[in-house]
Design an enzyme around this catalytic site. Structure first.
Site, PDB file in Angstrom:
ATOM      1  CB  CYS A  48      -0.865  -0.073   1.246  1.00 44.99           C
ATOM      2  SG  CYS A  48      -1.918   1.333   1.474  1.00 44.99           S
ATOM      3  CB  CYS A  84      -8.435  10.362   6.491  1.00 44.69           C
ATOM      4  SG  CYS A  84      -6.846   9.942   5.755  1.00 44.69           S
ATOM      5  CB  CYS A 122      -4.037  14.095   2.161  1.00 44.56           C
ATOM      6  SG  CYS A 122      -5.311  14.048   0.872  1.00 44.56           S
TER       7      CYS A 122
HETATM    8  N1  SAH Z   1      -6.697   9.614  -1.127  1.00 41.49           N
HETATM    9  C1  SAH Z   1      -7.092   8.386  -1.708  1.00 41.49           C
HETATM   10  C2  SAH Z   1      -6.138   7.238  -1.423  1.00 41.49           C
HETATM   11  C3  SAH Z   1      -5.599   7.154  -0.036  1.00 41.49           C
HETATM   12  S1  SAH Z   1      -6.748   6.763   1.236  1.00 41.49           S
HETATM   13  C4  SAH Z   1      -8.492   8.024  -1.286  1.00 41.49           C
HETATM   14  O1  SAH Z   1      -9.026   8.677  -0.391  1.00 41.49           O
HETATM   15  O2  SAH Z   1      -9.047   7.121  -1.888  1.00 41.49           O
HETATM   16  C5  SAH Z   1      -6.980   5.018   1.006  1.00 41.49           C
HETATM   17  C6  SAH Z   1      -8.213   4.472   1.670  1.00 41.49           C
HETATM   18  O3  SAH Z   1      -8.071   4.391   3.097  1.00 41.49           O
HETATM   19  C7  SAH Z   1      -9.438   5.353   1.403  1.00 41.49           C
HETATM   20  O4  SAH Z   1     -10.542   4.580   1.006  1.00 41.49           O
HETATM   21  C8  SAH Z   1      -9.618   5.994   2.738  1.00 41.49           C
HETATM   22  O5  SAH Z   1     -10.876   6.497   2.872  1.00 41.49           O
HETATM   23  C9  SAH Z   1      -9.251   4.869   3.708  1.00 41.49           C
HETATM   24  N2  SAH Z   1      -9.064   5.295   5.087  1.00 41.49           N
HETATM   25  C10 SAH Z   1      -8.590   6.469   5.532  1.00 41.49           C
HETATM   26  N3  SAH Z   1      -8.597   6.506   6.885  1.00 41.49           N
HETATM   27  C11 SAH Z   1      -9.108   5.330   7.299  1.00 41.49           C
HETATM   28  C12 SAH Z   1      -9.390   4.773   8.587  1.00 41.49           C
HETATM   29  N4  SAH Z   1      -9.136   5.442   9.685  1.00 41.49           N
HETATM   30  N5  SAH Z   1      -9.921   3.540   8.637  1.00 41.49           N
HETATM   31  C13 SAH Z   1     -10.156   2.837   7.502  1.00 41.49           C
HETATM   32  N6  SAH Z   1      -9.925   3.301   6.269  1.00 41.49           N
HETATM   33  C14 SAH Z   1      -9.411   4.542   6.155  1.00 41.49           C
HETATM   34 FE1  SF4 Z   2      -6.739  12.409   1.621  1.00 40.11          FE
HETATM   35 FE2  SF4 Z   2      -7.262  10.632   3.535  1.00 40.11          FE
HETATM   36 FE3  SF4 Z   2      -9.272  11.813   2.200  1.00 40.11          FE
HETATM   37 FE4  SF4 Z   2      -7.716  10.003   0.940  1.00 40.11          FE
HETATM   38  S1  SF4 Z   2      -9.062   9.619   2.680  1.00 40.11           S
HETATM   39  S2  SF4 Z   2      -8.379  12.019   0.182  1.00 40.11           S
HETATM   40  S3  SF4 Z   2      -5.736  10.412   1.935  1.00 40.11           S
HETATM   41  S4  SF4 Z   2      -7.780  12.843   3.560  1.00 40.11           S
END
Ligand code: SAH
Ligand code: SF4
Length: 364
Positions: free
Chosen positions: A123, A137, A130
């Site tokens: 990953c 997140c 971001c």
């Molecule tokens: N920015 C992109 C890719 C990175 S995040 C996106 O948002 O798709 C990758 C995945 O991890 C996304 O689906 C995001 O929503 C998830 N993610 C982020 N924080 C998380 C958390 N605390 N628990 C589970 N999944 C999470």
């Molecule tokens: Fe950015 Fe996290 Fe949202 Fe993905 S899930 S767009 S990494 S803030």
């Protein structure tokens, strides 16, 4: 292992890990070397995986001297590795300018894949921090720092393979950052990862995840490679989605779904919807019904992800029964859906969490 080039070399020189074969071939041509030398260099780099110039034994000394002058082989350094080889391993990497990124290695679950499975998923991150600020997140909590360079994206694979002494056969852009916001670097990194002269990972083994940058989804639909696309949905009504994903105000669901339909039609390739389950926020059965109504016509697969708790944030995953009820509502509507139990819950495997812990522990 031999020391890599000095840090001071980094700024003046181009990274060799950012270069395409045809570009190296042109540049070596200008320096007076035949084009097959470029093939040899890439072979040392990506097939034999050497990390210093003097290991490139088939190259004449004059060429090695030119390469040293123009290009860097610097890779990020491993700061910490948490977890164990048979569960999830999380790598905290330091870049040349001192910034930290995360890369997570996830072995196949033997129970799910069969005992003979040797699937190893990496990953990878696309940015430091971001800018999109999804409420749940860890990556977005401290805002955006910078885009990753092409070589910093590619290097995550090389460093982890070198460290674990195993090849990675599946890649997901689900680490820190929004890959579609770093689009040009992403496309170039994908080319290097996919190319026969490069890392040579099949396109169908690579997944890019986006929070829904509509114009880039349309652009990506025009790419020839069969790279997989995942959309982070996390809400199936504007009201719910906007509450946790600010990007939904810029590109609301109707627009996002139109772009998804365009992608599926144009690429003839199916999408995945990622849907984190957060208790009391997006786990209502009506939301599942709405999600099914979006997924069904696109034949999109839905990955449900029970929320991984983030230090300092109030969100929780729903109870097991509520997760199952949500899943069954999707299945009842004929949607291909699964619950993805993220391994490594105990080592902060959700994106951005390890870096955040390190930053909190060592404030600047
Ligand atoms: N920015 C992109 C890719 C990175 S995040 C996106 O948002 O798709 C990758 C995945 O991890 C996304 O689906 C995001 O929503 C998830 N993610 C982020 N924080 C998380 C958390 N605390 N628990 C589970 N999944 C999470
Ligand atoms: Fe950015 Fe996290 Fe949202 Fe993905 S899930 S767009 S990494 S803030």
């Amino acid at each position: 292992m031999k020391p890599l080039l000095e840090h001071s070399d980094f700024d003046q020189k181009k990274s060799l890990y950012a270069l395409l074969l045809r570009e190296l071939s042109d540049e070596l041509g200008r320096l007076g070397f035949p084009s097959y030398r470029a093939h040899q260099v890439m072979e040392w780099l990506y097939k034999k995986r050497v990390t210093s110039w003097d290991q490139m034994l088939t190259l004449p000394l004059a060429l090695r001297e030119k390469l040293v002058e123009h290009y860097s082989l610097l890779l990020p350094s491993v700061v910490t590795v948490s977890g164990s080889a048979d569960t999830t391993q999380k790598f905290l990497l330091r870049l040349a300018d001192g910034e930290l990124i995360e890369t997570v290695l996830i072995p196949a679950s033997k129970a799910l894949q069969g005992a003979s499975s040797n699937r190893r998923t990496l990953c990878i991150s696309s940015q430091v921090g971001c800018a999109y600020g999804c409420r749940f997140c860890a990556s977005g909590l401290d805002g955006f720092k910078r885009h990753l360079k092409v070589e910093e994206i590619v290097a995550q694979i090389l460093v982890v393979e070198q460290f674990s002494n195993q090849r990675i056969n599946n890649i997901v852009f689900m680490g820190m950052g929004e890959p579609f916001a770093n689009f040009d670097h992403l496309l170039r990194a994908l080319e290097i990862i996919n190319a026969p002269w490069g890392i040579h990972l099949a396109a169908r083994k690579i997944t890019v995840s986006t929070s829904g940058l509509v114009p880039r989804i349309r652009d990506f639909a025009h790419r020839p490679e069969q790279i997989r696309l995942a959309i982070s949905l996390h809400g199936a009504s504007d009201q719910v989605r906007s509450q946790i994903m600010p990007i939904n105000k810029r590109y609301p669901l109707a627009e996002l779904m139109e772009a998804c339909a365009y992608y599926v039609k144009r690429k003839k390739q199916l999408l995945t919807f990622e849907y984190i389950l957060i208790a009391g926020v997006n786990d209502q059965l009506e939301e599942a019904t709405r999600l099914a109504n979006y997924a069904k016509p696109l034949r999109a697969k839905v990955n449900l992800i029970p929320y991984n708790r983030v230090e300092g944030l109030p969100w929780e995953r729903p109870a097991e029964a509520a997760q199952q009820a949500f899943l069954h509502e999707l299945l009842r509507h004929g949607v291909a859906a699964t619950i993805r139990y993220q391994k490594g819950h105990d080592i902060d495997a959700a994106c951005g969490q390890l870096r955040r812990r390190e930053l909190l522990a060592t404030p600047a």
